[in-house]
Design an enzyme around this catalytic site. Sequence first.
Site, mmCIF file in Angstrom:
data_model
loop_
_atom_site.group_PDB
_atom_site.id
_atom_site.type_symbol
_atom_site.label_atom_id
_atom_site.label_comp_id
_atom_site.label_asym_id
_atom_site.label_seq_id
_atom_site.Cartn_x
_atom_site.Cartn_y
_atom_site.Cartn_z
ATOM 1 N N ASP A 23 0.847 -1.195 0.000
ATOM 2 C CA ASP A 23 0.000 0.000 0.000
ATOM 3 C C ASP A 23 0.881 1.243 0.000
ATOM 4 O O ASP A 23 1.731 1.406 0.871
ATOM 5 C CB ASP A 23 -0.879 -0.030 1.265
ATOM 6 C CG ASP A 23 -1.672 1.257 1.458
ATOM 7 O OD1 ASP A 23 -1.949 1.939 0.457
ATOM 8 O OD2 ASP A 23 -2.013 1.553 2.620
ATOM 9 N N ASN A 25 -0.545 4.540 -0.532
ATOM 10 C CA ASN A 25 -1.244 5.806 -0.216
ATOM 11 C C ASN A 25 -2.018 5.732 1.095
ATOM 12 O O ASN A 25 -3.012 6.433 1.291
ATOM 13 C CB ASN A 25 -2.146 6.237 -1.374
ATOM 14 C CG ASN A 25 -3.266 5.231 -1.600
ATOM 15 O OD1 ASN A 25 -3.208 4.104 -1.115
ATOM 16 N ND2 ASN A 25 -4.300 5.644 -2.313
ATOM 17 N N ASP A 27 -4.125 3.776 2.658
ATOM 18 C CA ASP A 27 -5.536 3.443 2.894
ATOM 19 C C ASP A 27 -5.702 1.980 3.314
ATOM 20 O O ASP A 27 -6.811 1.474 3.408
ATOM 21 C CB ASP A 27 -6.395 3.760 1.658
ATOM 22 C CG ASP A 27 -5.990 2.937 0.439
ATOM 23 O OD1 ASP A 27 -5.002 2.174 0.535
ATOM 24 O OD2 ASP A 27 -6.658 3.056 -0.605
ATOM 25 N N ASP A 100 -5.624 -10.728 -15.579
ATOM 26 C CA ASP A 100 -6.591 -11.760 -15.221
ATOM 27 C C ASP A 100 -7.931 -11.420 -15.873
ATOM 28 O O ASP A 100 -8.498 -10.359 -15.620
ATOM 29 C CB ASP A 100 -6.736 -11.759 -13.682
ATOM 30 C CG ASP A 100 -7.171 -13.095 -13.125
ATOM 31 O OD1 ASP A 100 -7.946 -13.792 -13.787
ATOM 32 O OD2 ASP A 100 -6.737 -13.416 -11.996
ATOM 33 N N ASP A 205 -9.825 -16.902 -16.133
ATOM 34 C CA ASP A 205 -10.535 -17.449 -14.979
ATOM 35 C C ASP A 205 -11.555 -18.509 -15.416
ATOM 36 O O ASP A 205 -12.269 -18.304 -16.407
ATOM 37 C CB ASP A 205 -11.257 -16.271 -14.290
ATOM 38 C CG ASP A 205 -11.805 -16.617 -12.923
ATOM 39 O OD1 ASP A 205 -11.013 -17.006 -12.054
ATOM 40 O OD2 ASP A 205 -13.029 -16.477 -12.715
ATOM 41 N N GLU A 247 -7.507 -21.407 -16.426
ATOM 42 C CA GLU A 247 -7.752 -22.095 -15.156
ATOM 43 C C GLU A 247 -8.834 -23.149 -15.365
ATOM 44 O O GLU A 247 -9.952 -22.837 -15.754
ATOM 45 C CB GLU A 247 -8.218 -21.083 -14.095
ATOM 46 C CG GLU A 247 -8.362 -21.715 -12.726
ATOM 47 C CD GLU A 247 -9.320 -20.959 -11.811
ATOM 48 O OE1 GLU A 247 -9.152 -21.034 -10.595
ATOM 49 O OE2 GLU A 247 -10.260 -20.306 -12.315
ATOM 50 N N HIS A 321 -3.927 -17.597 -5.012
ATOM 51 C CA HIS A 321 -4.796 -16.860 -4.094
ATOM 52 C C HIS A 321 -6.010 -17.662 -3.625
ATOM 53 O O HIS A 321 -6.776 -17.176 -2.804
ATOM 54 C CB HIS A 321 -5.249 -15.568 -4.781
ATOM 55 C CG HIS A 321 -6.116 -15.851 -5.973
ATOM 56 N ND1 HIS A 321 -5.621 -16.486 -7.104
ATOM 57 C CD2 HIS A 321 -7.432 -15.644 -6.206
ATOM 58 C CE1 HIS A 321 -6.613 -16.643 -7.974
ATOM 59 N NE2 HIS A 321 -7.713 -16.132 -7.453
ATOM 60 N N ASP A 322 -6.223 -18.849 -4.182
ATOM 61 C CA ASP A 322 -7.352 -19.687 -3.776
ATOM 62 C C ASP A 322 -6.912 -20.861 -2.899
ATOM 63 O O ASP A 322 -7.752 -21.631 -2.446
ATOM 64 C CB ASP A 322 -8.044 -20.297 -5.009
ATOM 65 C CG ASP A 322 -8.750 -19.272 -5.876
ATOM 66 O OD1 ASP A 322 -9.152 -18.216 -5.345
ATOM 67 O OD2 ASP A 322 -8.897 -19.536 -7.087
HETATM 68 O O1 TEU Z 1 -11.561 -19.796 -9.093
HETATM 69 C C1 TEU Z 1 -12.322 -20.862 -9.580
HETATM 70 C C2 TEU Z 1 -12.891 -21.742 -8.604
HETATM 71 O O2 TEU Z 1 -13.637 -22.631 -8.975
HETATM 72 C C3 TEU Z 1 -12.594 -21.484 -7.193
HETATM 73 O O3 TEU Z 1 -13.651 -20.775 -6.674
HETATM 74 C C4 TEU Z 1 -12.349 -22.700 -6.450
HETATM 75 O O4 TEU Z 1 -13.378 -23.624 -6.587
HETATM 76 C C5 TEU Z 1 -12.223 -22.366 -5.030
HETATM 77 O O5 TEU Z 1 -11.371 -21.280 -4.902
HETATM 78 C C6 TEU Z 1 -11.652 -23.493 -4.278
HETATM 79 O O6 TEU Z 1 -11.566 -23.060 -2.997
HETATM 80 C C7 TEU Z 1 -11.553 -18.614 -9.794
HETATM 81 C C8 TEU Z 1 -10.738 -17.567 -9.059
HETATM 82 O O7 TEU Z 1 -9.412 -17.974 -8.987
HETATM 83 C C9 TEU Z 1 -11.367 -17.339 -7.726
HETATM 84 O O8 TEU Z 1 -10.620 -16.459 -6.938
HETATM 85 C C10 TEU Z 1 -12.755 -16.797 -7.970
HETATM 86 O O9 TEU Z 1 -13.436 -16.675 -6.746
HETATM 87 C C11 TEU Z 1 -13.568 -17.695 -8.888
HETATM 88 O O10 TEU Z 1 -12.850 -18.120 -10.030
HETATM 89 C C12 TEU Z 1 -14.770 -16.945 -9.417
HETATM 90 O O11 TEU Z 1 -14.379 -15.968 -10.315
HETATM 91 CA CA CA Z 2 -3.544 1.906 -1.274
#
Ligand code: TEU
Ligand code: CA
Length: 547
Positions: A23, A25, A27, A100, A205, A247, A321-322
């Site tokens: 970050d 700025n 916030d 993305d 995605d 993905e 991130h998932d």
């Molecule tokens: O993820 C696809 C997805 O199917 C995921 O939601 C997955 O099933 C879950 O994370 C398992 O825990 C993509 C993105 O990477 C995710 O961040 C999004 O939430 C999702 O699509 C919807 O756009």
């Molecule tokens: Ca910021």
Amino acid sequence: MTLSAEWWKDSIVYQIYPRSFLDTNDDGIGDLRGIINKLDYIRSMSVDAIWLCPVCCSPDVDNGYDISDYYNIDQQFGTTSDMVELIAEAKKRGIGIIVDLVLNHTSDQHPWFVGASSKYNSKFRDYYIWEEGIIKNGKRTPPNEMQSIFGGSAWTYNELIGKYYLHLFDKRQPDLNWQNPNVRQSLYKMINYWIDLGVAGFRLDVIDLIGKVPMEGVTKNGPQMHEFIQELHENTFAKSNMLVVGETWGATPEEALKFVQSDRKELSMLFQFEPFQLDEKPGQSKWDLSPLKFVEFKKSYKTWQNALHGKGWNTLFGNNHDLPRMVSRWGSEEYPIESAKLLATILYLQQGTPFIYQGEEIGMTNLNHTKIDNYVDVEALNYYKSQIRSGFSEREVMKSLMAKSRDNARSPMQWDNKRNAGFSTTKPWYEVNKNHTKINVKQSDVDDQSVLNYYRKLLTYRKGNEVIKNGDFVLHHENDKQLFAYTRTYMNAKITVLANFSDNHCDVESEDLSIDNGAVILRNYPTAYFSCEGRIQLRPWECIVME
Ligand code: TEU
Ligand code: CA
């Protein structure tokens, strides 16, 4: 920079979750300028592309995966001119930006959906998927039993329209109707806007969902999916030399080849998730925990390496991130540093393109939050509510959330040991992991035994290495419950990776692998491995790489 047609085969990608990166700025939310500030740091790992999680305008029901304007940057992250500057500054350092693209659905605040759901004759009606409900005992019910990936029915009723619309994720993420050519053309136009802005590629995605036929119960790999992807390719990235990664949660190697064989003109590579399904109860959800099936885990890599060799291209990753943090999931609490290095070694010396997720390179771990109040992700909150409603105990539910929630990956990047981990001067949008006092970039940078400096060595070693890029993959001691061992061979050169995936010692017959006089290229312990009479004894989580 002039790029060869398949430049992405030599690349290392770094994934950034912008709101948690840096970050600038005050916030409490990471921003594009934060990424610009850290480009030299990113380059210090030999990275040549950055995958940016969504930064377009969004009401943030699903942290940017619900887009309300595909052309503009959400003001919390900055402006289009920050984006242009990021692209230019990255390019100066030999780094391309991968955007993305969320093409399966939009936000319910997107003007298309606002139009489709609020005006009876909107030209955007068929941009989405609408079906009549079924009347049962005088009560209206959804068209079928289809479930949302985030829990509950995949159908929500709209009073004004008098129909249900489809959403495979949250109800505020309505699915686009890819069968409508206007939808496809509108998306291609948008993608070409980003190409003209100078991006180096895209991450698509949930791309395997675009061919869905909901009334037949089909979601992934629908009958027209490949036709749509080929059309997408032809209308957008065909003319530029881009890295395009899709993905696909459910891909098998056979399915994957249809996406990535170059004569098919679809994608450069795929994210497949087979290894991540080996620590859950078969046929159940990710929340149904079970110990990692290690032998199957190794065999899964063997299968994918061999299936795509010479025909397609793999991605290599253990985090995003998932997913929960890789060291917490597959590594060892007793040996966090050794296991973090070991995991990187077994993944990134395979054939494919490595995707490093922010924080992985310093060994960031899960959060271990025991209270639901500490969770913010829509998926986690929905899961909690529905399990508690169905009578599961708080303890059980929390155990699954601690192990698997996506929040684990999304806490702010740990830059130093000060307040807020150097991520922000104010309270961050999501709390920092308490262990930032020990695990942070500043300390890792100056410690030559750190995970970070190991990543730098490993990735530099990989770069330009023909054996790693082209060699075949042979798994050894397949059924061994501790050892992950493989060789990569190309022309007359061979690389052997030996890794002890356990908290105990592990003996390896070195003769079996004919590595007696091999030179050790990399190791994750500061001192040499122990060997005696044709045997190598690996310490807990020790790994060595030999040529
Ligand atoms: O993820 C696809 C997805 O199917 C995921 O939601 C997955 O099933 C879950 O994370 C398992 O825990 C993509 C993105 O990477 C995710 O961040 C999004 O939430 C999702 O699509 C919807 O756009
Ligand atoms: Ca910021």
